[in-house]
Design an enzyme around this catalytic site. Structure first.
Site, PDB file in Angstrom:
ATOM      1  N   ASP A   1      -5.893   5.220  -5.677  1.00 14.71           N
ATOM      2  CA  ASP A   1      -5.344   3.865  -5.786  1.00 14.71           C
ATOM      3  C   ASP A   1      -4.092   3.894  -6.676  1.00 14.71           C
ATOM      4  OD1 ASP A   1      -5.414   1.029  -5.428  1.00 14.71           O
ATOM      5  OD2 ASP A   1      -6.098   0.848  -7.501  1.00 14.71           O
ATOM      6  N   PRO A   2      -2.954   3.427  -6.178  1.00 18.37           N
ATOM      7  CA  PRO A   2      -1.745   3.426  -7.006  1.00 18.37           C
ATOM      8  C   PRO A   2      -1.963   2.633  -8.299  1.00 18.37           C
ATOM      9  CG  PRO A   2      -1.206   2.952  -4.720  1.00 18.37           C
ATOM     10  CD  PRO A   2      -2.695   2.934  -4.818  1.00 18.37           C
ATOM     11  N   HIS A   3      -1.512   3.210  -9.416  1.00 18.95           N
ATOM     12  CA  HIS A   3      -1.727   2.552 -10.706  1.00 18.95           C
ATOM     13  C   HIS A   3      -0.840   1.323 -10.882  1.00 18.95           C
ATOM     14  CE1 HIS A   3      -3.693   6.391 -11.526  1.00 18.95           C
ATOM     15  NE2 HIS A   3      -4.407   5.683 -12.381  1.00 18.95           N
TER      16      HIS A   3
ATOM     17  N   ASP B   1     -10.656  -0.578 -13.844  1.00 19.85           N
ATOM     18  CA  ASP B   1     -10.599  -1.407 -15.055  1.00 19.85           C
ATOM     19  C   ASP B   1      -9.784  -2.680 -14.842  1.00 19.85           C
ATOM     20  OD1 ASP B   1      -8.003  -0.500 -14.965  1.00 19.85           O
ATOM     21  OD2 ASP B   1      -8.123   0.721 -16.791  1.00 19.85           O
TER      22      ASP B   1
ATOM     23  N   TYR C   1      -2.596   6.184   6.406  1.00 19.67           N
ATOM     24  CA  TYR C   1      -1.704   5.014   6.378  1.00 19.67           C
ATOM     25  C   TYR C   1      -0.357   5.378   5.744  1.00 19.67           C
ATOM     26  CZ  TYR C   1      -0.194   0.191   5.726  1.00 19.67           C
ATOM     27  OH  TYR C   1       0.514  -0.985   5.764  1.00 19.67           O
TER      28      TYR C   1
ATOM     29  N   SER D   1      -7.132 -11.695  -0.523  1.00 23.55           N
ATOM     30  CA  SER D   1      -8.080 -12.349   0.391  1.00 23.55           C
ATOM     31  C   SER D   1      -9.509 -12.222  -0.141  1.00 23.55           C
ATOM     32  CB  SER D   1      -7.957 -11.779   1.799  1.00 23.55           C
ATOM     33  OG  SER D   1      -7.926 -10.378   1.768  1.00 23.55           O
ATOM     34  N   ASN D   2      -9.843 -11.062  -0.710  1.00 21.66           N
ATOM     35  CA  ASN D   2     -11.183 -10.911  -1.296  1.00 21.66           C
ATOM     36  C   ASN D   2     -11.426 -11.941  -2.396  1.00 21.66           C
ATOM     37  OD1 ASN D   2     -12.036  -8.814   0.282  1.00 21.66           O
ATOM     38  ND2 ASN D   2     -12.222  -7.330  -1.368  1.00 21.66           N
TER      39      ASN D   2
HETATM   40  O1  UDX Z   1     -11.791  -6.702  -4.058  1.00 24.21           O
HETATM   41  C1  UDX Z   1     -10.852  -6.008  -4.458  1.00 24.21           C
HETATM   42  C2  UDX Z   1      -9.910  -5.397  -3.586  1.00 24.21           C
HETATM   43  C3  UDX Z   1      -8.910  -4.639  -4.130  1.00 24.21           C
HETATM   44  N1  UDX Z   1      -8.772  -4.480  -5.473  1.00 24.21           N
HETATM   45  C4  UDX Z   1      -7.657  -3.726  -6.059  1.00 24.21           C
HETATM   46  O2  UDX Z   1      -6.485  -4.460  -5.780  1.00 24.21           O
HETATM   47  C5  UDX Z   1      -5.380  -3.615  -5.625  1.00 24.21           C
HETATM   48  C6  UDX Z   1      -4.668  -3.960  -4.352  1.00 24.21           C
HETATM   49  O3  UDX Z   1      -5.467  -3.587  -3.257  1.00 24.21           O
HETATM   50  P1  UDX Z   1      -5.138  -4.049  -1.759  1.00 24.21           P
HETATM   51  O4  UDX Z   1      -6.122  -3.376  -0.868  1.00 24.21           O
HETATM   52  O5  UDX Z   1      -5.062  -5.525  -1.688  1.00 24.21           O
HETATM   53  O6  UDX Z   1      -3.666  -3.550  -1.485  1.00 24.21           O
HETATM   54  P2  UDX Z   1      -2.970  -2.122  -1.700  1.00 24.21           P
HETATM   55  O7  UDX Z   1      -1.890  -2.357  -2.688  1.00 24.21           O
HETATM   56  O8  UDX Z   1      -3.949  -1.068  -2.050  1.00 24.21           O
HETATM   57  O9  UDX Z   1      -2.382  -1.804  -0.280  1.00 24.21           O
HETATM   58  C7  UDX Z   1      -1.592  -2.777   0.327  1.00 24.21           C
HETATM   59  O10 UDX Z   1      -0.274  -2.601  -0.073  1.00 24.21           O
HETATM   60  C8  UDX Z   1       0.843  -2.673   0.706  1.00 24.21           C
HETATM   61  C9  UDX Z   1       0.601  -2.937   2.151  1.00 24.21           C
HETATM   62  O11 UDX Z   1       1.620  -2.410   2.933  1.00 24.21           O
HETATM   63  C10 UDX Z   1      -0.704  -2.397   2.605  1.00 24.21           C
HETATM   64  O12 UDX Z   1      -0.881  -2.827   3.934  1.00 24.21           O
HETATM   65  C11 UDX Z   1      -1.840  -2.850   1.800  1.00 24.21           C
HETATM   66  O13 UDX Z   1      -2.994  -2.146   2.155  1.00 24.21           O
HETATM   67  C12 UDX Z   1      -5.925  -2.206  -5.681  1.00 24.21           C
HETATM   68  O14 UDX Z   1      -5.713  -1.680  -6.960  1.00 24.21           O
HETATM   69  C13 UDX Z   1      -7.422  -2.371  -5.448  1.00 24.21           C
HETATM   70  O15 UDX Z   1      -8.174  -1.387  -6.104  1.00 24.21           O
HETATM   71  C14 UDX Z   1      -9.680  -5.089  -6.333  1.00 24.21           C
HETATM   72  O16 UDX Z   1      -9.586  -4.975  -7.565  1.00 24.21           O
HETATM   73  N2  UDX Z   1     -10.686  -5.824  -5.797  1.00 24.21           N
END
Ligand code: UDX
Length: 404
Positions: A360-362, A295, A234, A278-279
């Site tokens: 996962d970005p911090h 965390d 991605y 959404s989750n």
């Molecule tokens: O149930 C969950 C889902 C995700 N997370 C955390 O929530 C954070 C955000 O996760 P998401 O999957 O919603 O989104 P991300 O930031 O990783 O990526 C998103 O960012 C920018 C958009 O362009 C991308 O399309 C989208 O995937 C992450 O740190 C993830 O680890 C949870 O803590 N619980």
């Protein structure tokens, strides 16, 4: 097959690399004429000069209609979703002018002409909201969507509108369409596929910054992306799309715009695709525990979808290529987000910690100075106002209308 549909403009000009000769947008349009005249005089070949003038007149008359912006149909550039990048880079330099042909500012008092706008991925979450706004302002809209993640329901309210069309189509395959603007929201395996004359807006992502070492992220930051990790397809895919978009701009004079979209939420979002907002919303509504990964101290900045749509449209209509960060600078840890969801839906919702995903970005937060200054755009909807609007939609879709 693809190549047949690709480029129908004549002989390919030289590439930008062959000695810097190729210039898709000549800065002195008449210099060739002077050179030709000098040559003809020197060689005593007035017949060739005459032939050259006739040829120029013929080319001008061929090109002139697509440069006009007074008439909706004649001003419309032919756009063929066809080209491979190598073909596209051989388009003639006159295929588009950088400013004004597809949008741009309209003098006060004049009615803006209606455009025909293609939205790839227009049946998706962001795409369908964008379609709503474009239809509302009077444009004709064509949605191209393969419905892998998009849903017909998202655009069903436009089906009776003669200014709206939807085509089931995967954008990795060629398609011929006449449009003025292209919003490229579909996220295909291979990126841009459009021949040209239309202004092309690429929706890139904040993920191009990877796990950023700069905070907040400014557009000039090149990012910190793992090229071989699980999210690389991605991140690197979008980075490549940006590269190709700029190559097309430089090499084929394609009019482009690049948006880097930060985390966006709102009605019509996929319920079960695993994104955090959404989750959490679906989990709280279903009385399930909110799954916090790691965390929960990692941060994100959440933007309401209508703010994003305004940003995309300002970018498309403006004179700046970008890239532009489009996001809400309000930054939340995932635990803080969980708290907002609890406050909005169910204060008793439990939190369950789960292992985080790799790479996962911090932290992530957009610096939107550039968008504020050059697009006059900034988000307006804070998380605590936007979230309830999304919850209403999720409630309807999860439980059915009667319980909304
Ligand atoms: O149930 C969950 C889902 C995700 N997370 C955390 O929530 C954070 C955000 O996760 P998401 O999957 O919603 O989104 P991300 O930031 O990783 O990526 C998103 O960012 C920018 C958009 O362009 C991308 O399309 C989208 O995937 C992450 O740190 C993830 O680890 C949870 O803590 N619980």
């Amino acid at each position: 097959m693809a190549s047949e549909l690709t480029y129908r403009g004549g002989a390919a000009p030289g590439s930008a690399s062959d000695g810097g000769e190729y210039s898709p947008k000549p800065s002195k349009p008449l210099s060739w004429l002077t050179r030709a005249a000098r040559y003809a005089a020197a060689e005593h070949r007035p017949v060739f000069a005459l032939a050259g003038m006739l040829l120029a007149a013929a080319l001008f008359s061929l090109y002139a209609p697509s440069a006009s912006s007074s008439d909706a149909s004649s001003g419309r550039a032919v756009s063929a979703a066809a080209a491979t990048f190598s073909h596209l880079s051989s388009l003639p330099s006159s295929a588009s002018s950088l400013h004004g042909s597809a949008g741009g500012k309209v003098p006060l008092g004049l009615r803006r002409r209606a455009l025909r706008v293609l939205v790839t991925g227009g049946a998706g979450f962001v795409g369908s909201h964008l379609v709503d706004r474009l239809v509302e302002r009077g444009d004709s809209v064509i949605v191209v969507d393969n419905f892998f993640t998009g849903r017909k329901d998202n655009v069903a309210h436009h089906l009776a509108n003669p200014r709206f069309e939807v085509i089931r189509h995967d954008v990795v395959e060629p398609i011929l369409l006449e449009v003025d603007q292209i919003y490229h929201l579909a996220c295909p395996a291979s990126p841009v596929h459009y021949k040209i004359g239309a202004r092309f807006l690429l929706t890139s992502t904040s993920e191009v910054y990877g796990d950023p070492l700069q905070h907040p992220q400014v557009e000039t930051y090149w990012g910190n992306v793992n090229p071989i990790g699980v999210r690389s397809c991605y991140d690197e895919g979008k980075r490549t799309a940006e590269t190709l978009t700029m190559d097309y701009h430089r090499g084929a004079n394609l009019e482009v715009r690049i948006a880097r979209i930060f985390n966006t939420y709102g009605p019509r979002m996929c319920i079960d695709d695993g994104r955090v907002v959404s989750n959490f919303v679906a989990q709280a509504l279903r009385k399930e525990p909110l799954t916090v990964y790691g965390d929960g101290k990692q941060t994100r900045s959440f933007q309401y979808v209508s703010d994003l749509v305004e940003g995309l449209m300002s970018l498309m209509e403006g004179e700046h290529i970008g890239p532009f960060n489009l996001g809400n600078p309000g930054e939340f840890t995932m635990l803080e987000l969980a708290k907002v969801v609890q406050d909005t839906i169910d204060p008793n919702a439990r939190i369950e910690f789960r292992p985080n995903t790799a790479d996962d970005p911090h932290k992530r937060k957009p610096d939107i100075t550039r968008a504020k200054e050059l697009l006059g755009w900034e988000p307006k909807v804070p998380l605590r106002e936007g979230l309830p609007l999304m919850v209403t939609d999720f409630r309807k879709r999860i439980f059915g209308d009667q319980e909304a």
